[in-house]
Motif scaffolding. Sequence first.
Motif, PDB file in Angstrom:
ATOM      1  N   LEU A  12      31.142  41.603  78.629  1.00 49.57           N
ATOM      2  CA  LEU A  12      31.205  40.148  78.493  1.00 49.57           C
ATOM      3  C   LEU A  12      32.479  39.710  77.781  1.00 49.57           C
ATOM      4  O   LEU A  12      33.068  38.683  78.117  1.00 49.57           O
ATOM      5  CB  LEU A  12      29.971  39.649  77.735  1.00 49.57           C
ATOM      6  N   VAL A  13      32.920  40.491  76.784  1.00 49.66           N
ATOM      7  CA  VAL A  13      34.182  40.184  76.100  1.00 49.66           C
ATOM      8  C   VAL A  13      35.349  40.319  77.072  1.00 49.66           C
ATOM      9  O   VAL A  13      36.268  39.490  77.093  1.00 49.66           O
ATOM     10  CB  VAL A  13      34.382  41.118  74.885  1.00 49.66           C
ATOM     11  N   LEU A  14      35.297  41.376  77.883  1.00 53.67           N
ATOM     12  CA  LEU A  14      36.334  41.582  78.897  1.00 53.67           C
ATOM     13  C   LEU A  14      36.402  40.396  79.847  1.00 53.67           C
ATOM     14  O   LEU A  14      37.482  39.891  80.172  1.00 53.67           O
ATOM     15  CB  LEU A  14      36.039  42.856  79.680  1.00 53.67           C
ATOM     16  N   ALA A  15      35.238  39.906  80.267  1.00 58.88           N
ATOM     17  CA  ALA A  15      35.181  38.771  81.181  1.00 58.88           C
ATOM     18  C   ALA A  15      35.743  37.513  80.533  1.00 58.88           C
ATOM     19  O   ALA A  15      36.479  36.746  81.167  1.00 58.88           O
ATOM     20  CB  ALA A  15      33.734  38.538  81.625  1.00 58.88           C
ATOM     21  N   ALA A  16      35.413  37.289  79.254  1.00 57.85           N
ATOM     22  CA  ALA A  16      35.876  36.089  78.560  1.00 57.85           C
ATOM     23  C   ALA A  16      37.399  36.081  78.420  1.00 57.85           C
ATOM     24  O   ALA A  16      38.049  35.055  78.653  1.00 57.85           O
ATOM     25  CB  ALA A  16      35.219  35.990  77.189  1.00 57.85           C
ATOM     26  N   LEU A  17      37.970  37.216  78.050  1.00 61.07           N
ATOM     27  CA  LEU A  17      39.426  37.294  77.895  1.00 61.07           C
ATOM     28  C   LEU A  17      40.138  37.174  79.240  1.00 61.07           C
ATOM     29  O   LEU A  17      41.214  36.575  79.332  1.00 61.07           O
ATOM     30  CB  LEU A  17      39.814  38.610  77.213  1.00 61.07           C
ATOM     31  N   ASN A  18      39.532  37.737  80.272  1.00 62.14           N
ATOM     32  CA  ASN A  18      40.117  37.600  81.608  1.00 62.14           C
ATOM     33  C   ASN A  18      40.117  36.138  82.032  1.00 62.14           C
ATOM     34  O   ASN A  18      41.097  35.639  82.591  1.00 62.14           O
ATOM     35  CB  ASN A  18      39.327  38.431  82.612  1.00 62.14           C
ATOM     36  N   GLY A  19      39.015  35.444  81.752  1.00 58.72           N
ATOM     37  CA  GLY A  19      38.948  34.027  82.071  1.00 58.72           C
ATOM     38  C   GLY A  19      39.962  33.215  81.286  1.00 58.72           C
ATOM     39  O   GLY A  19      40.565  32.275  81.817  1.00 58.72           O
ATOM     40  N   LEU A  20      40.158  33.575  80.021  1.00 62.61           N
ATOM     41  CA  LEU A  20      41.121  32.867  79.179  1.00 62.61           C
ATOM     42  C   LEU A  20      42.528  32.953  79.745  1.00 62.61           C
ATOM     43  O   LEU A  20      43.214  31.932  79.919  1.00 62.61           O
ATOM     44  CB  LEU A  20      41.086  33.433  77.760  1.00 62.61           C
ATOM     45  N   SER A  21      42.980  34.173  80.042  1.00 60.40           N
ATOM     46  CA  SER A  21      44.343  34.343  80.564  1.00 60.40           C
ATOM     47  C   SER A  21      44.486  33.722  81.945  1.00 60.40           C
ATOM     48  O   SER A  21      45.497  33.080  82.250  1.00 60.40           O
ATOM     49  CB  SER A  21      44.723  35.830  80.606  1.00 60.40           C
ATOM     50  N   PHE A  22      43.468  33.868  82.786  1.00 59.54           N
ATOM     51  CA  PHE A  22      43.515  33.274  84.117  1.00 59.54           C
ATOM     52  C   PHE A  22      43.518  31.752  84.031  1.00 59.54           C
ATOM     53  O   PHE A  22      44.228  31.078  84.784  1.00 59.54           O
ATOM     54  CB  PHE A  22      42.313  33.747  84.944  1.00 59.54           C
ATOM     55  N   GLY A  23      42.724  31.204  83.096  1.00 61.06           N
ATOM     56  CA  GLY A  23      42.674  29.750  82.938  1.00 61.06           C
ATOM     57  C   GLY A  23      44.025  29.164  82.575  1.00 61.06           C
ATOM     58  O   GLY A  23      44.406  28.094  83.076  1.00 61.06           O
ATOM     59  N   VAL A  24      44.747  29.856  81.717  1.00 63.88           N
ATOM     60  CA  VAL A  24      46.082  29.385  81.341  1.00 63.88           C
ATOM     61  C   VAL A  24      47.026  29.420  82.544  1.00 63.88           C
ATOM     62  O   VAL A  24      47.710  28.440  82.854  1.00 63.88           O
ATOM     63  CB  VAL A  24      46.664  30.243  80.195  1.00 63.88           C
ATOM     64  N   ILE A  25      47.042  30.554  83.241  1.00 65.74           N
ATOM     65  CA  ILE A  25      47.976  30.730  84.349  1.00 65.74           C
ATOM     66  C   ILE A  25      47.687  29.764  85.492  1.00 65.74           C
ATOM     67  O   ILE A  25      48.592  29.117  86.035  1.00 65.74           O
ATOM     68  CB  ILE A  25      47.947  32.182  84.861  1.00 65.74           C
ATOM     69  N   VAL A  26      46.410  29.645  85.865  1.00 64.28           N
ATOM     70  CA  VAL A  26      46.085  28.785  87.002  1.00 64.28           C
ATOM     71  C   VAL A  26      46.339  27.314  86.687  1.00 64.28           C
ATOM     72  O   VAL A  26      46.603  26.510  87.582  1.00 64.28           O
ATOM     73  CB  VAL A  26      44.616  29.000  87.433  1.00 64.28           C
ATOM     74  N   THR A  27      46.291  26.962  85.395  1.00 61.73           N
ATOM     75  CA  THR A  27      46.552  25.585  84.992  1.00 61.73           C
ATOM     76  C   THR A  27      48.044  25.280  84.917  1.00 61.73           C
ATOM     77  O   THR A  27      48.494  24.204  85.315  1.00 61.73           O
ATOM     78  CB  THR A  27      45.909  25.307  83.618  1.00 61.73           C
ATOM     79  N   VAL A  28      48.805  26.237  84.443  1.00 64.41           N
ATOM     80  CA  VAL A  28      50.228  26.011  84.171  1.00 64.41           C
ATOM     81  C   VAL A  28      51.122  26.331  85.369  1.00 64.41           C
ATOM     82  O   VAL A  28      52.139  25.665  85.586  1.00 64.41           O
ATOM     83  CB  VAL A  28      50.660  26.855  82.942  1.00 64.41           C
ATOM     84  N   LEU A  29      50.736  27.324  86.174  1.00 62.30           N
ATOM     85  CA  LEU A  29      51.652  27.864  87.181  1.00 62.30           C
ATOM     86  C   LEU A  29      52.111  26.830  88.209  1.00 62.30           C
ATOM     87  O   LEU A  29      53.310  26.732  88.510  1.00 62.30           O
ATOM     88  CB  LEU A  29      51.005  29.059  87.884  1.00 62.30           C
ATOM     89  N   ALA A  30      51.184  26.064  88.777  1.00 56.82           N
ATOM     90  CA  ALA A  30      51.565  25.107  89.821  1.00 56.82           C
ATOM     91  C   ALA A  30      52.489  24.001  89.309  1.00 56.82           C
ATOM     92  O   ALA A  30      53.558  23.769  89.891  1.00 56.82           O
ATOM     93  CB  ALA A  30      50.318  24.506  90.474  1.00 56.82           C
ATOM     94  N   PRO A  31      52.134  23.299  88.222  1.00 63.13           N
ATOM     95  CA  PRO A  31      53.079  22.293  87.720  1.00 63.13           C
ATOM     96  C   PRO A  31      54.385  22.902  87.224  1.00 63.13           C
ATOM     97  O   PRO A  31      55.443  22.268  87.306  1.00 63.13           O
ATOM     98  CB  PRO A  31      52.310  21.610  86.586  1.00 63.13           C
ATOM     99  N   TYR A  32      54.337  24.127  86.733  1.00 63.53           N
ATOM    100  CA  TYR A  32      55.548  24.845  86.316  1.00 63.53           C
ATOM    101  C   TYR A  32      56.475  25.048  87.506  1.00 63.53           C
ATOM    102  O   TYR A  32      57.678  24.749  87.453  1.00 63.53           O
ATOM    103  CB  TYR A  32      55.126  26.176  85.694  1.00 63.53           C
ATOM    104  N   MET A  33      55.914  25.540  88.618  1.00 67.63           N
ATOM    105  CA  MET A  33      56.741  25.767  89.797  1.00 67.63           C
ATOM    106  C   MET A  33      57.185  24.449  90.419  1.00 67.63           C
ATOM    107  O   MET A  33      58.306  24.342  90.925  1.00 67.63           O
ATOM    108  CB  MET A  33      55.976  26.622  90.811  1.00 67.63           C
ATOM    109  N   TYR A  34      56.320  23.457  90.386  1.00 63.44           N
ATOM    110  CA  TYR A  34      56.693  22.143  90.934  1.00 63.44           C
ATOM    111  C   TYR A  34      57.851  21.540  90.138  1.00 63.44           C
ATOM    112  O   TYR A  34      58.801  21.005  90.709  1.00 63.44           O
ATOM    113  CB  TYR A  34      55.482  21.208  90.894  1.00 63.44           C
ATOM    114  N   SER A  35      57.794  21.641  88.809  1.00 64.50           N
ATOM    115  CA  SER A  35      58.863  21.099  87.972  1.00 64.50           C
ATOM    116  C   SER A  35      60.141  21.913  88.095  1.00 64.50           C
ATOM    117  O   SER A  35      61.233  21.408  87.819  1.00 64.50           O
ATOM    118  CB  SER A  35      58.420  21.045  86.507  1.00 64.50           C
ATOM    119  N   ALA A  36      60.016  23.191  88.517  1.00 63.53           N
ATOM    120  CA  ALA A  36      61.194  24.034  88.716  1.00 63.53           C
ATOM    121  C   ALA A  36      61.833  23.811  90.079  1.00 63.53           C
ATOM    122  O   ALA A  36      62.869  24.407  90.383  1.00 63.53           O
ATOM    123  CB  ALA A  36      60.823  25.510  88.550  1.00 63.53           C
ATOM    124  N   GLY A  37      61.212  22.953  90.917  1.00 63.33           N
ATOM    125  CA  GLY A  37      61.811  22.588  92.189  1.00 63.33           C
ATOM    126  C   GLY A  37      61.328  23.365  93.387  1.00 63.33           C
ATOM    127  O   GLY A  37      61.898  23.232  94.485  1.00 63.33           O
TER     128      GLY A  37
END
Length: 418
Positions: A12-37
């Motif tokens: 369960l700890v493994l799942a929570a940490l995986n969700g944490l890192s994935f949540g950051v990436i999936v939230t940031v990646l698209a607007p990051y790439m969009y702002s990078a052109g």
Amino acid sequence: MKSIGGVQAPLLVLAALNGLSFGVIVTVLAPYMYSAGFSGTEWGLLTSTATVTSIIFTLLSGPLSDALGARRVVAAGYIVKAASFTLLAVPSTVFMAAGFTLSGVSMGISWSATTALVARSGRDEMLHRSFTFFMASNMVGGALGSLMGVIPPLLSSITSLTLLEAYRATILLVAPLSLLQAGIALAVREEVSAEGRASIGPGELLRGFREAVSDRRFRLLILFNMVIGLGASMSIHNIAYYFAAKYGVTSAEIGVVNALEQVSMALVAVGASRIAERVGSTLKVYIALTSLSVPLLVAMTLVDSYVVAAAIYVVRTVLMNAANPLLEALTMRVVPRERRGSASSILSLSFTLPATAGRAIGGALLDINLELPLRLTAAIYTLALAHLYMRRRFLEEGRAWGSRRVAGELLEEARAPQ
């Protein structure tokens, strides 16, 4: 080893940490790439790179999990993921392509191995709980990670960093979490005897795949997963880019939506598991929830308010995904325990293979008409769920746990304290 609801705590700890890192990436990646052109087509092609490279390693991951143990393979996948995050923080086509390539390697290594690890972490009759609690823990971590989407705009406003630089810094912050996850994966107890372990070799690999697909129900569920994977990759996997392009939102707004989605999904998933125990059918609950989500995909394309569209999206996503652990449990139960690594490789491939084309197609369609991918996905989901409904009795007959007869026998045991 301490457990929660019959599920190992380290899992369960493994799942929570995986969700944490994935949540950051999936939230940031698209607007990051969009702002990078990066354009929608470039977004689709780069993200599909990850699915292409994951195919080879998905083929190897399952058999290696059967031979070496899934926890070791999962740990190796997280080490590779740390490297991929580091490369993705460099907004150039070459580094992004390399980052997505390693992301695909990591996904291929760890995805099917994680499914095998969950499937071998407890008793078969309680697999619906194992998959549900794992997903719920992952969703809670994902909610926290999604809320971290507020970091880039906040960091940019209080420092001299541009928004693009703040996005890069946030991505780099989560890379060390993957190394921590590698250590935790090794602490999970994997219940499979040494005699049940497969050997390593091309012949054994083919034998493992052949035995995994020997059940007709497993083959039917894999076909269903392929169709769903195609539909999801065309629109849902690109949804952050869709929101950024249509409404001009940043990772902060997307992060709040993702957090609400993750928490809601965790709660509904646990509830769906309990309902399945009472009803005596995992498949009926899965079909009922997912069918309600399809009209909401079309509804998203008919509004012009981000708040309204986001609210519809949250409800749709919860309904479509909260019951996934029930389908996973049913799929794994029809496969012998010692072949669940190979089976999980096939299960992963059945999703990633169509997603390879789906992401690229969906990204290109975004440049033509932002609403088209969502509407096509709704049509694909409708056909797939209708076919699954017509075959429900065949899928839950015999030794499948979901049949009312078997579920009834296990209900009292499921209610006992763990």
